[in-house]
Design a protein around this motif. Structure first.
Motif, PDB file in Angstrom:
ATOM      1  N   ASP A 112      34.217  36.514  33.489  1.00 47.52           N
ATOM      2  CA  ASP A 112      33.919  37.955  33.394  1.00 47.52           C
ATOM      3  C   ASP A 112      33.826  38.634  34.759  1.00 47.52           C
ATOM      4  O   ASP A 112      34.352  39.726  34.960  1.00 47.52           O
ATOM      5  N   GLU A 113      33.158  37.946  35.699  1.00 50.06           N
ATOM      6  CA  GLU A 113      32.932  38.581  37.005  1.00 50.06           C
ATOM      7  C   GLU A 113      34.213  38.686  37.847  1.00 50.06           C
ATOM      8  O   GLU A 113      34.244  39.390  38.855  1.00 50.06           O
ATOM      9  N   ASN A 114      35.279  37.972  37.424  1.00 52.69           N
ATOM     10  CA  ASN A 114      36.523  38.013  38.207  1.00 52.69           C
ATOM     11  C   ASN A 114      37.640  38.816  37.546  1.00 52.69           C
ATOM     12  O   ASN A 114      38.716  38.977  38.116  1.00 52.69           O
ATOM     13  N   LEU A 115      37.377  39.301  36.342  1.00 52.86           N
ATOM     14  CA  LEU A 115      38.450  39.944  35.579  1.00 52.86           C
ATOM     15  C   LEU A 115      39.055  41.155  36.276  1.00 52.86           C
ATOM     16  O   LEU A 115      40.237  41.444  36.104  1.00 52.86           O
ATOM     17  N   ASP A 116      38.249  41.867  37.039  1.00 52.92           N
ATOM     18  CA  ASP A 116      38.799  43.072  37.672  1.00 52.92           C
ATOM     19  C   ASP A 116      39.219  42.834  39.131  1.00 52.92           C
ATOM     20  O   ASP A 116      39.513  43.779  39.856  1.00 52.92           O
ATOM     21  N   LYS A 117      39.276  41.566  39.532  1.00 54.15           N
ATOM     22  CA  LYS A 117      39.744  41.288  40.895  1.00 54.15           C
ATOM     23  C   LYS A 117      41.272  41.341  40.928  1.00 54.15           C
ATOM     24  O   LYS A 117      41.926  40.868  40.005  1.00 54.15           O
ATOM     25  N   PRO A 118      41.818  41.919  42.000  1.00 50.39           N
ATOM     26  CA  PRO A 118      43.272  42.110  41.987  1.00 50.39           C
ATOM     27  C   PRO A 118      44.096  40.856  42.279  1.00 50.39           C
ATOM     28  O   PRO A 118      45.312  40.891  42.195  1.00 50.39           O
ATOM     29  N   SER A 119      43.461  39.729  42.619  1.00 39.11           N
ATOM     30  CA  SER A 119      44.265  38.542  42.916  1.00 39.11           C
ATOM     31  C   SER A 119      43.623  37.283  42.337  1.00 39.11           C
ATOM     32  O   SER A 119      42.532  37.349  41.748  1.00 39.11           O
ATOM     33  N   GLY A 120      44.315  36.155  42.485  1.00 37.30           N
ATOM     34  CA  GLY A 120      43.748  34.864  42.078  1.00 37.30           C
ATOM     35  C   GLY A 120      44.206  34.350  40.724  1.00 37.30           C
ATOM     36  O   GLY A 120      43.572  33.472  40.151  1.00 37.30           O
ATOM     37  N   ARG A 121      45.329  34.872  40.204  1.00 50.03           N
ATOM     38  CA  ARG A 121      45.773  34.461  38.866  1.00 50.03           C
ATOM     39  C   ARG A 121      47.010  33.567  38.865  1.00 50.03           C
ATOM     40  O   ARG A 121      47.422  33.079  37.812  1.00 50.03           O
ATOM     41  N   GLY A 122      47.606  33.361  40.030  1.00 47.04           N
ATOM     42  CA  GLY A 122      48.875  32.629  40.111  1.00 47.04           C
ATOM     43  C   GLY A 122      48.777  31.204  39.591  1.00 47.04           C
ATOM     44  O   GLY A 122      49.625  30.757  38.805  1.00 47.04           O
ATOM     45  N   ILE A 123      47.750  30.479  39.995  1.00 44.56           N
ATOM     46  CA  ILE A 123      47.624  29.076  39.582  1.00 44.56           C
ATOM     47  C   ILE A 123      47.406  28.991  38.073  1.00 44.56           C
ATOM     48  O   ILE A 123      48.008  28.175  37.386  1.00 44.56           O
ATOM     49  N   LYS A 124      46.569  29.871  37.564  1.00 39.44           N
ATOM     50  CA  LYS A 124      46.298  29.901  36.124  1.00 39.44           C
ATOM     51  C   LYS A 124      47.606  30.103  35.332  1.00 39.44           C
ATOM     52  O   LYS A 124      47.837  29.450  34.315  1.00 39.44           O
ATOM     53  N   LEU A 125      48.443  31.007  35.817  1.00 39.29           N
ATOM     54  CA  LEU A 125      49.707  31.272  35.120  1.00 39.29           C
ATOM     55  C   LEU A 125      50.623  30.053  35.178  1.00 39.29           C
ATOM     56  O   LEU A 125      51.228  29.677  34.178  1.00 39.29           O
ATOM     57  N   MET A 126      50.702  29.423  36.360  1.00 39.23           N
ATOM     58  CA  MET A 126      51.556  28.230  36.475  1.00 39.23           C
ATOM     59  C   MET A 126      51.075  27.151  35.509  1.00 39.23           C
ATOM     60  O   MET A 126      51.859  26.525  34.815  1.00 39.23           O
ATOM     61  N   GLN A 127      49.763  26.940  35.481  1.00 39.09           N
ATOM     62  CA  GLN A 127      49.207  25.889  34.610  1.00 39.09           C
ATOM     63  C   GLN A 127      49.484  26.186  33.139  1.00 39.09           C
ATOM     64  O   GLN A 127      49.675  25.284  32.339  1.00 39.09           O
ATOM     65  N   SER A 128      49.498  27.469  32.796  1.00 36.41           N
ATOM     66  CA  SER A 128      49.703  27.836  31.390  1.00 36.41           C
ATOM     67  C   SER A 128      51.165  27.712  30.964  1.00 36.41           C
ATOM     68  O   SER A 128      51.444  27.356  29.829  1.00 36.41           O
TER      69      SER A 128
END
Lengths: 118, 146
Positions: free
Chosen positions: B99-115
């Motif tokens: 929840d606390e990171n949902l509005d951060k503009p970065s940090g999603r690349g690894i999650k997408l690769m893993q998915s």
């Protein structure tokens, strides 16, 4: 003339601005930077407050692009406006769902639904 | 059709060069007639991996290189991306869906690769990532076997 390239097709219906992404791939940083600047310009320079982003052309979207959308959402909100996203194809919607950004953005099926009650 | 398509590239920390490598990998997938879904997953993953290498690994230092090794066959895509940075610890990367990171503009690349991939593995130093994507059965194939 990178800054002069239009990456958004703009339509206005009443007081709602519909911005349709021109690119199929919103992936590389340079491109995303330009698109981000044009998006932010809608709020910061043009003073538009009700904005629908139409993704019907978009086939690829990276995490860097998501970052620009989040910043856009914040800018629209702090200007007292509203942002909606629409016409997102299933592969791209999955990108929003995986990152739980489908909970952050107001996402509608198509332009008609996005305009309804906006 | 060849049995495998294999290549290595060393590119500068530059997004235009990254795009060229991405296109080369995608051409190899097309050569082996991977589905548009597989190509979607792989294109997104390459973009995220090489961007991370340039931006976070090499810190956009143009004197530093990104090493890409690619092997494609009929069953899988195997891609190794290595940078010249100090590396990182995967466990220290914040969960972008908290929840606390949902509005951060970065940090999603690894999650997408893993998915989107079959496997995403980092070396101990954290400056090399191995991406594996197995061919997904096409809807037609699934239909036939049903």
């Amino acid at each position: 003339m990178a800054s002069g390239q239009r990456r958004l097709d703009i339509d206005t219906i009443g007081d709602v601005t519909i911005a349709r992404f021109v690119d199929k791939k919103i992936l590389d940083e340079t491109n995303i930077q330009i698109i981000g600047n044009q998006l932010f310009g809608l709020v910061e320079e043009d003073g538009r407050k009700r904005i629908v982003l139409d993704f019907s052309n978009v086939e690829y979207l990276s995490s860097a692009a998501l970052g620009k959308l989040i910043t856009m959402e914040k800018k629209v909100k702090s200007a007292g406006g509203k942002l909606r996203l629409c016409a997102i194809r299933p592969d791209i919607y999955e990108v929003f769902a995986i990152t739980k950004l489908n909970q952050v953005f107001d996402i509608k099926e198509d332009q008609d639904q996005a305009l309804e009650g906006f | 059709m060849p049995h495998t398509h294999e290549f290595e590239e060393v590119i500068p920390s530059d997004t235009a060069a990254a795009q060229r490598v991405q296109e080369r990998v995608i051409r190899a997938l097309e050569e082996f007639q991977y589905s548009s879904r597989d190509i979607f997953c792989m294109r997104l993953a390459i973009e995220e991996a090489v961007t991370n290498a340039i931006k976070h690994g090499n810190r956009r230092d143009v004197s530093k290189k990104v090493f890409v090794r690619c092997l494609v066959d009929a069953e899988r895509v195997h891609l190794v991306v290595e940078d010249e940075g100090p590396g990182f610890v995967l466990e220290n990367v914040p969960d972008p869906t908290a929840d606390e990171n949902l509005d951060k503009p970065s940090g999603r690349g690894i999650k997408l690769m893993q998915s989107f991939l079959t496997a995403v593995e980092y070396n101990d130093q954290g400056n090399q990532v191995t991406l594996v994507k197995r061919r997904e059965p096409s809807p037609e194939q699934s239909g036939k076997s049903a």
